[in-house]
Scaffold this motif. Structure first.
Motif, PDB file in Angstrom:
ATOM      1  N   PRO A   1      14.121  15.598   5.141  1.00 13.46           N
ATOM      2  CA  PRO A   1      12.951  16.476   5.284  1.00 13.46           C
ATOM      3  C   PRO A   1      12.637  17.210   3.991  1.00 13.46           C
ATOM      4  N   ILE A   2      11.369  17.510   3.798  1.00 11.46           N
ATOM      5  CA  ILE A   2      10.923  18.182   2.579  1.00 11.46           C
ATOM      6  C   ILE A   2      11.542  19.571   2.455  1.00 11.46           C
ATOM      7  N   GLY A   3      12.016  20.106   3.576  1.00 10.80           N
ATOM      8  CA  GLY A   3      12.683  21.404   3.539  1.00 10.80           C
ATOM      9  C   GLY A   3      13.921  21.418   2.661  1.00 10.80           C
ATOM     10  N   PHE A   4      14.553  20.269   2.473  1.00  8.25           N
ATOM     11  CA  PHE A   4      15.695  20.197   1.552  1.00  8.25           C
ATOM     12  C   PHE A   4      15.281  20.642   0.150  1.00  8.25           C
ATOM     13  N   ILE A   5      14.088  20.199  -0.277  1.00  5.90           N
ATOM     14  CA  ILE A   5      13.618  20.536  -1.622  1.00  5.90           C
ATOM     15  C   ILE A   5      13.347  22.033  -1.734  1.00  5.90           C
ATOM     16  N   SER A   6      12.681  22.605  -0.727  1.00  3.19           N
ATOM     17  CA  SER A   6      12.352  24.031  -0.803  1.00  3.19           C
ATOM     18  C   SER A   6      13.606  24.899  -0.677  1.00  3.19           C
ATOM     19  N   ILE A   7      14.544  24.503   0.178  1.00  2.00           N
ATOM     20  CA  ILE A   7      15.789  25.271   0.314  1.00  2.00           C
ATOM     21  C   ILE A   7      16.601  25.199  -0.976  1.00  2.00           C
ATOM     22  N   ALA A   8      16.753  23.994  -1.513  1.00  3.61           N
ATOM     23  CA  ALA A   8      17.530  23.836  -2.744  1.00  3.61           C
ATOM     24  C   ALA A   8      16.898  24.618  -3.889  1.00  3.61           C
ATOM     25  N   GLY A   9      15.575  24.530  -4.020  1.00  2.00           N
ATOM     26  CA  GLY A   9      14.894  25.264  -5.083  1.00  2.00           C
ATOM     27  C   GLY A   9      15.031  26.766  -4.925  1.00  2.00           C
ATOM     28  N   TYR A  10      14.929  27.239  -3.686  1.00  2.00           N
ATOM     29  CA  TYR A  10      15.040  28.678  -3.409  1.00  2.00           C
ATOM     30  C   TYR A  10      16.444  29.182  -3.719  1.00  2.00           C
ATOM     31  N   LEU A  11      17.453  28.430  -3.305  1.00  2.00           N
ATOM     32  CA  LEU A  11      18.831  28.855  -3.549  1.00  2.00           C
ATOM     33  C   LEU A  11      19.178  28.798  -5.037  1.00  2.00           C
ATOM     34  N   GLU A  12      18.747  27.746  -5.710  1.00  2.00           N
ATOM     35  CA  GLU A  12      19.000  27.649  -7.151  1.00  2.00           C
ATOM     36  C   GLU A  12      18.358  28.831  -7.884  1.00  2.00           C
TER      37      GLU A  12
ATOM     38  N   VAL B   1      19.176  30.979   4.913  1.00  2.00           N
ATOM     39  CA  VAL B   1      20.261  30.184   4.329  1.00  2.00           C
ATOM     40  C   VAL B   1      20.827  30.891   3.101  1.00  2.00           C
ATOM     41  N   LEU B   2      19.959  31.490   2.302  1.00  2.00           N
ATOM     42  CA  LEU B   2      20.434  32.242   1.138  1.00  2.00           C
ATOM     43  C   LEU B   2      21.349  33.383   1.580  1.00  2.00           C
ATOM     44  N   GLN B   3      20.914  34.149   2.571  1.00  2.00           N
ATOM     45  CA  GLN B   3      21.736  35.266   3.043  1.00  2.00           C
ATOM     46  C   GLN B   3      23.061  34.770   3.619  1.00  2.00           C
TER      47      GLN B   3
ATOM     48  N   ASP C   1       5.704  32.652  -1.698  1.00  2.00           N
ATOM     49  CA  ASP C   1       6.979  32.931  -2.371  1.00  2.00           C
ATOM     50  C   ASP C   1       8.020  31.840  -2.143  1.00  2.00           C
ATOM     51  N   ILE C   2       7.619  30.773  -1.478  1.00  2.00           N
ATOM     52  CA  ILE C   2       8.556  29.683  -1.196  1.00  2.00           C
ATOM     53  C   ILE C   2       8.253  28.521  -2.136  1.00  2.00           C
ATOM     54  N   PRO C   3       9.169  28.219  -3.053  1.00  2.00           N
ATOM     55  CA  PRO C   3       8.883  27.173  -4.041  1.00  2.00           C
ATOM     56  C   PRO C   3       9.015  25.774  -3.455  1.00  2.00           C
ATOM     57  N   LEU C   4       8.175  24.882  -3.929  1.00  2.00           N
ATOM     58  CA  LEU C   4       8.338  23.460  -3.633  1.00  2.00           C
ATOM     59  C   LEU C   4       8.471  22.775  -4.988  1.00  2.00           C
ATOM     60  N   ASP C   5       9.675  22.872  -5.533  1.00  2.00           N
ATOM     61  CA  ASP C   5       9.921  22.515  -6.923  1.00  2.00           C
ATOM     62  C   ASP C   5      10.376  21.064  -7.027  1.00  2.00           C
TER      63      ASP C   5
END
Length: 341
Positions: A41-52, A149-151, A191-195
């Motif tokens: 899912p595309i959410g992997f990209i946004s989660i990974a980018g947000y956490l990084e 997920v970050l928290q 504020d949610i990146p799609l990097d």
């Protein structure tokens, strides 16, 4: 090589597909991957980018794709060499029910002390059932889990309590399940990146291309996607992403949109680094004609030339298509089969 603190794993729909024949039917015909559902899912990209962005090194590993492309790929040997603070596994599409839980079982057997986090639309719907499985430590619920997920990762990293992490289902030391309020429901996606630079950086950092590819033949057809919104204004009966579904399951009372200029920036970034087709998910007229005009104007200003797929929930008039053709030289239209009529 940088050690990731979170490893996001994508399982095949059926973990045993290499060892026994399975009749899948036409269920994967609407997506560009195979019946193994190796597209994460595309959410992997946004989660990974947000956490990084917030200092949590994150790695995506498409286990399904590696199993599909490499017949001798030893999943257990590969997983045994990973030692993150946590593993994340998506159960977004329901066909992954068997594959995701089996992969989690293997991860937990190899790394009994490392927590396993589930997330995704299907995981949210079935969170009470999932949290009962011994291989599942946490379920992060909702349509926007980047911040929860970050928290959670920050709590895991510092050994802190998780009672106040929003959207979280978890088990205490006695195995009793707890379900924190599903309260993190952002009203905007600005504020949610799609990097899409993240996969490129990941290939360099972890020296693995197959692990981050979205699906098996992506290099031949490098299609990507951007989201106009999370949520929907329509109530199509057969759609799991309807207004009713988002309200009842994901606690979303109103649609969250991404500003048209930021969406144009996302598409321009894809054009710069990848150059493949871009699917704009969600009818760009849904927030109003003004949103569509601003987005098309921003895309024209940025000289978007990659093929664009526009999704329409209802027929459009001649004036709309004239505006689209003036802004985008290469486009096609997809009518949603789940439109209201």
């Amino acid at each position: 090589m940088t050690r990731p603190e979170l490893v996001l794993l994508h399982a095949p729909s059926n973990y045993d597909f290499r060892g026994r024949p399975v009749v899948y039917g036409p269920i994967s015909d609407v997506i560009p991957s195979t019946p193994i559902f190796e597209m994460y899912p595309i959410g992997f990209i946004s989660i990974a980018g947000y956490l990084e962005k917030h200092g949590i090194p994150t790695r995506i590993v498409n286990i399904a794709n590696r199993m599909l492309r490499e017949p001798r790929f030893d999943v257990e040997r590969f997983l045994s060499k990973l030692h993150p603070l946590a593993f994340g596994i998506d159960l977004h599409w329901l066909p992954h029910a068997q594959g995701s839980l089996e992969l989690a079982r293997i991860v937990k057997r190899l790394h009994p002390s490392i927590p396993v986090i589930f997330g995704g639309f299907s995981a949210t719907y079935f969170h009470q059932e999932l949290i009962q499985y011994p291989q599942v430590d946490f379920v992060v619920r909702g349509d926007s889990t980047e911040e929860p997920v970050l928290q959670l990762m920050q709590r895991i990293k510092h050994g802190a309590a998780v009672e106040d992490v929003p959207n979280l289902s978890w088990k205490d030391g006695s195995g009793v399940a707890h379900h924190n309020a599903l309260s993190w429901v952002p009203s905007s996606l600005d504020d949610i990146p799609l990097d899409y630079n993240y996969p490129i950086k990941s290939v360099i950092k972890y020296r693995s291309l197959a692990g981050v590819l979205p699906f098996s033949n992506w290099l031949d057809y490098p299609i990507t996607a951007v989201f106009t919104c999370r949520g929907c204004t329509l109530n199509c009966r057969s759609c799991g992403g309807s207004r009713f579904s988002f309200k009842e399951i994901y606690n979303r009372g109103e649609v969250a949109y991404r500003h048209p200029s930021l969406l144009a920036d996302d598409i321009h970034s894809i054009q710069r680094y990848l150059g493949g087709p871009v699917f704009i998910i969600g009818d760009i007229r849904q927030p109003g004609e003004d949103y569509a005009e601003k987005l098309l104007g921003a895309m024209k200003k940025k000289r978007i030339k990659v093929p664009i797929v526009l999704e329409l929930f209802a027929p459009a008039g001649e004036a709309f298509f004239r505006e689209v053709s003036r802004a985008i030289p290469n486009f096609n239209i997809q009518m949603s089969p789940e439109s209201h009529d």
